[in-house]
Design a protein around this motif. Structure first.
Motif, PDB file in Angstrom:
ATOM      1  N   LEU A  85      46.737  24.311  46.766  1.00  0.00           N
ATOM      2  CA  LEU A  85      47.308  24.986  45.629  1.00  0.00           C
ATOM      3  C   LEU A  85      46.055  25.961  45.626  1.00  0.00           C
ATOM      4  CD1 LEU A  85      49.243  22.089  43.648  1.00  0.00           C
ATOM      5  CD2 LEU A  85      49.957  24.514  44.808  1.00  0.00           C
ATOM      6  N   ALA A  86      44.546  25.038  45.452  1.00  0.00           N
ATOM      7  CA  ALA A  86      43.315  26.447  45.279  1.00  0.00           C
ATOM      8  C   ALA A  86      43.463  26.902  46.672  1.00  0.00           C
ATOM      9  CB  ALA A  86      42.465  24.774  45.942  1.00  0.00           C
ATOM     10  N   PHE A  87      43.883  26.367  47.465  1.00  0.00           N
ATOM     11  CA  PHE A  87      43.465  28.254  48.582  1.00  0.00           C
ATOM     12  C   PHE A  87      44.153  29.188  48.094  1.00  0.00           C
ATOM     13  CE2 PHE A  87      46.387  30.190  52.048  1.00  0.00           C
ATOM     14  CZ  PHE A  87      44.884  30.496  52.904  1.00  0.00           C
ATOM     15  N   TRP A  88      46.237  28.990  47.786  1.00  0.00           N
ATOM     16  CA  TRP A  88      46.438  29.622  46.988  1.00  0.00           C
ATOM     17  C   TRP A  88      46.516  30.494  46.375  1.00  0.00           C
ATOM     18  CZ3 TRP A  88      50.985  25.495  48.896  1.00  0.00           C
ATOM     19  CH2 TRP A  88      51.672  25.961  49.380  1.00  0.00           C
ATOM     20  N   MET A  89      45.758  29.957  45.291  1.00  0.00           N
ATOM     21  CA  MET A  89      45.004  30.472  43.902  1.00  0.00           C
ATOM     22  C   MET A  89      44.119  31.063  44.381  1.00  0.00           C
ATOM     23  SD  MET A  89      45.936  29.885  41.085  1.00  0.00           S
ATOM     24  CE  MET A  89      44.446  30.785  39.474  1.00  0.00           C
ATOM     25  N   THR A  90      43.171  30.864  44.976  1.00  0.00           N
ATOM     26  CA  THR A  90      42.065  32.253  45.690  1.00  0.00           C
ATOM     27  C   THR A  90      42.907  32.864  45.768  1.00  0.00           C
ATOM     28  OG1 THR A  90      40.802  30.151  46.460  1.00  0.00           O
ATOM     29  CG2 THR A  90      40.296  32.653  47.938  1.00  0.00           C
ATOM     30  N   PHE A  91      43.757  33.291  47.225  1.00  0.00           N
ATOM     31  CA  PHE A  91      44.239  34.600  47.831  1.00  0.00           C
ATOM     32  C   PHE A  91      45.463  35.067  46.366  1.00  0.00           C
ATOM     33  CE2 PHE A  91      43.277  32.532  51.517  1.00  0.00           C
ATOM     34  CZ  PHE A  91      42.492  33.324  52.036  1.00  0.00           C
ATOM     35  N   LYS A  92      45.752  34.552  45.288  1.00  0.00           N
ATOM     36  CA  LYS A  92      46.679  34.954  44.113  1.00  0.00           C
ATOM     37  C   LYS A  92      45.920  35.837  43.116  1.00  0.00           C
ATOM     38  CE  LYS A  92      49.143  32.729  42.216  1.00  0.00           C
ATOM     39  NZ  LYS A  92      50.126  31.416  41.103  1.00  0.00           N
ATOM     40  N   CYS A  93      44.411  35.132  43.223  1.00  0.00           N
ATOM     41  CA  CYS A  93      43.643  36.018  42.256  1.00  0.00           C
ATOM     42  C   CYS A  93      43.234  37.512  42.816  1.00  0.00           C
ATOM     43  CB  CYS A  93      42.419  35.338  42.004  1.00  0.00           C
ATOM     44  SG  CYS A  93      43.194  34.002  40.416  1.00  0.00           S
ATOM     45  N   ALA A  94      42.459  36.856  44.338  1.00  0.00           N
ATOM     46  CA  ALA A  94      42.129  38.514  44.892  1.00  0.00           C
ATOM     47  C   ALA A  94      43.805  39.366  44.837  1.00  0.00           C
ATOM     48  CB  ALA A  94      41.908  37.610  46.337  1.00  0.00           C
ATOM     49  N   ALA A  95      44.593  39.055  45.199  1.00  0.00           N
ATOM     50  CA  ALA A  95      45.733  39.634  45.172  1.00  0.00           C
ATOM     51  C   ALA A  95      46.059  40.790  43.886  1.00  0.00           C
ATOM     52  CB  ALA A  95      47.038  39.052  45.945  1.00  0.00           C
ATOM     53  N   VAL A  96      45.679  39.516  42.805  1.00  0.00           N
ATOM     54  CA  VAL A  96      45.934  40.545  41.635  1.00  0.00           C
ATOM     55  C   VAL A  96      44.699  41.085  40.969  1.00  0.00           C
ATOM     56  CG1 VAL A  96      48.061  39.564  41.048  1.00  0.00           C
ATOM     57  CG2 VAL A  96      46.422  38.292  40.321  1.00  0.00           C
ATOM     58  N   ASN A  97      44.021  41.146  41.889  1.00  0.00           N
ATOM     59  CA  ASN A  97      42.396  41.852  41.006  1.00  0.00           C
ATOM     60  C   ASN A  97      41.425  41.095  40.225  1.00  0.00           C
ATOM     61  OD1 ASN A  97      40.026  43.532  42.482  1.00  0.00           O
ATOM     62  ND2 ASN A  97      40.598  45.079  41.128  1.00  0.00           N
ATOM     63  N   LEU A  98      42.234  40.020  40.214  1.00  0.00           N
ATOM     64  CA  LEU A  98      40.635  38.724  38.654  1.00  0.00           C
ATOM     65  C   LEU A  98      39.754  38.803  39.702  1.00  0.00           C
ATOM     66  CD1 LEU A  98      43.902  36.949  37.528  1.00  0.00           C
ATOM     67  CD2 LEU A  98      43.097  39.352  36.911  1.00  0.00           C
ATOM     68  N   PRO A  99      38.236  38.877  38.557  1.00  0.00           N
ATOM     69  CA  PRO A  99      37.083  38.326  38.678  1.00  0.00           C
ATOM     70  C   PRO A  99      36.949  36.756  39.005  1.00  0.00           C
ATOM     71  CG  PRO A  99      37.974  39.184  36.868  1.00  0.00           C
ATOM     72  CD  PRO A  99      38.579  39.089  37.549  1.00  0.00           C
ATOM     73  N   PHE A 100      38.107  36.263  39.757  1.00  0.00           N
ATOM     74  CA  PHE A 100      38.530  34.501  40.028  1.00  0.00           C
ATOM     75  C   PHE A 100      38.509  34.039  41.150  1.00  0.00           C
ATOM     76  CE2 PHE A 100      39.847  34.655  35.617  1.00  0.00           C
ATOM     77  CZ  PHE A 100      38.595  34.427  34.198  1.00  0.00           C
ATOM     78  N   GLY A 101      37.629  33.308  41.913  1.00  0.00           N
ATOM     79  CA  GLY A 101      38.398  32.807  43.332  1.00  0.00           C
ATOM     80  C   GLY A 101      39.202  31.179  42.874  1.00  0.00           C
ATOM     81  N   GLY A 102      39.976  31.100  43.564  1.00  0.00           N
ATOM     82  CA  GLY A 102      41.136  30.002  43.711  1.00  0.00           C
ATOM     83  C   GLY A 102      40.189  28.215  43.141  1.00  0.00           C
ATOM     84  N   ALA A 103      41.263  27.898  42.506  1.00  0.00           N
ATOM     85  CA  ALA A 103      40.886  25.796  41.828  1.00  0.00           C
ATOM     86  C   ALA A 103      41.970  25.691  42.050  1.00  0.00           C
ATOM     87  CB  ALA A 103      40.156  25.848  41.384  1.00  0.00           C
ATOM     88  N   LYS A 104      42.118  24.692  41.627  1.00  0.00           N
ATOM     89  CA  LYS A 104      43.050  22.996  41.533  1.00  0.00           C
ATOM     90  C   LYS A 104      43.312  22.112  41.106  1.00  0.00           C
ATOM     91  CE  LYS A 104      47.680  24.605  40.853  1.00  0.00           C
ATOM     92  NZ  LYS A 104      48.162  25.567  40.645  1.00  0.00           N
TER      93      LYS A 104
END
Length: 427
Positions: A85-104
């Motif tokens: 889920l943290a992996f998916w969040m990493t790409f989700k934040c980048a896909a919608v251009n948020l200044p975040f990495g991914g965690a869970k």
């Protein structure tokens, strides 16, 4: 749970890397989470006994900013699931251009087995255990499965006690009275609706001609169902963990939501009191709902719902993933061969993290927005990113999932490359 979820998730990265202009260094870095934490949380139960719960927090990648991701309470929570889920969040934040990495994060338990006082002690104990691992500029948790604004409020308060200063920005999804944002509780469902409606418009489809089935009628699933119903889509089936209901002529979603809240079971929606007279219906299982002959199928429950075992049974033309990872990588191949257009979770359910970003911004600035402003900003930004992903898919002749990962990977790869790669050091 077998340690295969992260491997399955990573296969999407490998496919997208064939199209994205990034270095081998960046691809290698993204194969592994940056940091994983497993903790034991002792909780004094109401009867005086002591139970120890296992908890996790994973920061997958922080190349583009502090990591961001929810906390779930569920019996199936494991380190592998949280890493995925943290992996998916990493790409989700980048896909919608948020200044975040991914965690869970998550705790392994059935929250329905605990009293409210026990849940509060558990929530605060979890923060006691992971406090050095999170922070407004390091890692910002949020609600996920079986956690809510009250749980986030407890967690933010406990972190503030530990640090000795009020720290609203450490947690998003909080109660509005404790620094939460208006619109955060419905953001995932509303964002999904914006994506669905904009994609159907691009395909030249009219809402009144489209049928919809939704697996999962929780916070996200029920909200997207409501908005689809109001827009004229015919929602013919919905389900939750205890079963579902189906009517080929369409369900009255406002009534379904009302009675779901009252009786807590989908199967009770049309067999209690006067609502029995609203419409005829059939009961349906969670498995059966995935094979209905509908235009749009929305998995909004758990991961791994459509696999090689049942992908051949899917008859929908379009799938919109409101849940995280409801379709496995192997099932993707089957669905693509069947001509099913699948719109991925890292785009479709990104409304929640978008409004979490809005909340974080409001907390940092001390300026709070009205609901209309939140929803307008959400609509503008998520449709903009959906349109870009649509264009990538068309330009490179790839699936929408691969296009979303190409879009996200390009952004992450650029940030990783700018830190220096082998080409830079060997020039």
């Amino acid at each position: 749970m077998p340690a295969t979820l992260l491997t399955d998730a990573s296969r999407r990265l490998e496919k997208a890397a064939q199209y994205a202009p990034i270095s081998d260094d960046a691809t290698e870095r993204l194969k592994f989470p940056k940091a994983s934490l497993k903790v034991a949380i002792p909780v004094r139960m109401d009867d005086g006994s002591l139970r120890v719960f296992e908890g996790y927090r994973v920061r997958y990648d922080d190349t583009r900013g502090p990591t961001k991701g929810g906390i779930r309470f569920h019996p199936n929570v494991s380190l592998d699931e949280v890493q995925s889920l943290a992996f998916w969040m990493t790409f989700k934040c980048a896909a919608v251009n948020l200044p975040f990495g991914g965690a869970k994060g998550g705790i392994t338990l059935n929250p329905k087995d605990l009293s409210k006082l026990e849940l509060e002690r558990l929530s605060r104990g979890y923060i006691d255990a992971i406090a050095p691992f999170i922070g407004p500029d390091l890692d910002i948790p949020a609600p996920d499965m079986y956690t809510n604004s009250m749980v986030m409020g407890w967690m933010m308060d406990q972190y503030s006690i530990i640090k000795g200063v009020r720290s609203h920005a450490v947690i998003t999804g909080k109660p509005v009275s404790m620094g939460g944002s208006l619109g955060r509780d419905t953001a995932t469902g509303i964002g999904a609706f914006f994506v669905i409606n904009s994609m159907m418009e691009k395909l030249g489809k009219r809402p009144e001609t489209l049928t919809v089935a939704i697996q999962g009628f929780g916070n996200a699933g029920s909200v997207v169902a409501q908005h689809l119903f109001e827009a004229g889509y015919k929602v013919i089936a919905v389900s939750d963990s205890k079963g579902g209901i189906y009517n080929k002529n369409g369900l009255s979603i406002p009534d379904v939501r009302q009675f779901k809240q009252t009786y807590q079971k989908m199967k009770d929606v049309y067999c209690k009191d006067t609502v029995c007279n609203v419409t005829n219906h059939n009961t349906i299982t969670n498995e059966e709902i995935l094979s209905l002959d509908v235009d749009i199928l929305i998995p909004a429950a758990l991961e791994n719902q459509i696999t090689v075992a049942n992908a051949h049974n899917v008859r929908a033309n379009y799938i919109f993933e409101v849940a995280n990872g409801p379709v496995t990588a192997d099932a993707d191949k089957i669905l693509e061969a069947q001509g099913v257009a699948l719109f991925p979770d890292i785009l479709v359910n990104a409304g929640g993290v978008m409004v979490s970003h809005f909340e974080w911004v409001q907390n940092r600035s001390g300026l709070y927005w009205k609901l209309d402003k939140v929803n307008k900003k959400l609509q503008s930004r998520i449709i903009e990113e959906a349109t870009t992903i649509w264009q990538v898919a068309r330009r490179k002749d790839v699936s929408f999932r691969t296009a979303a990962y190409i879009h996200a990977l390009s952004r992450i790869g650029e940030a990783l490359n700018d830190r220096g790669t082998r080409d830079y050091y060997t020039y």
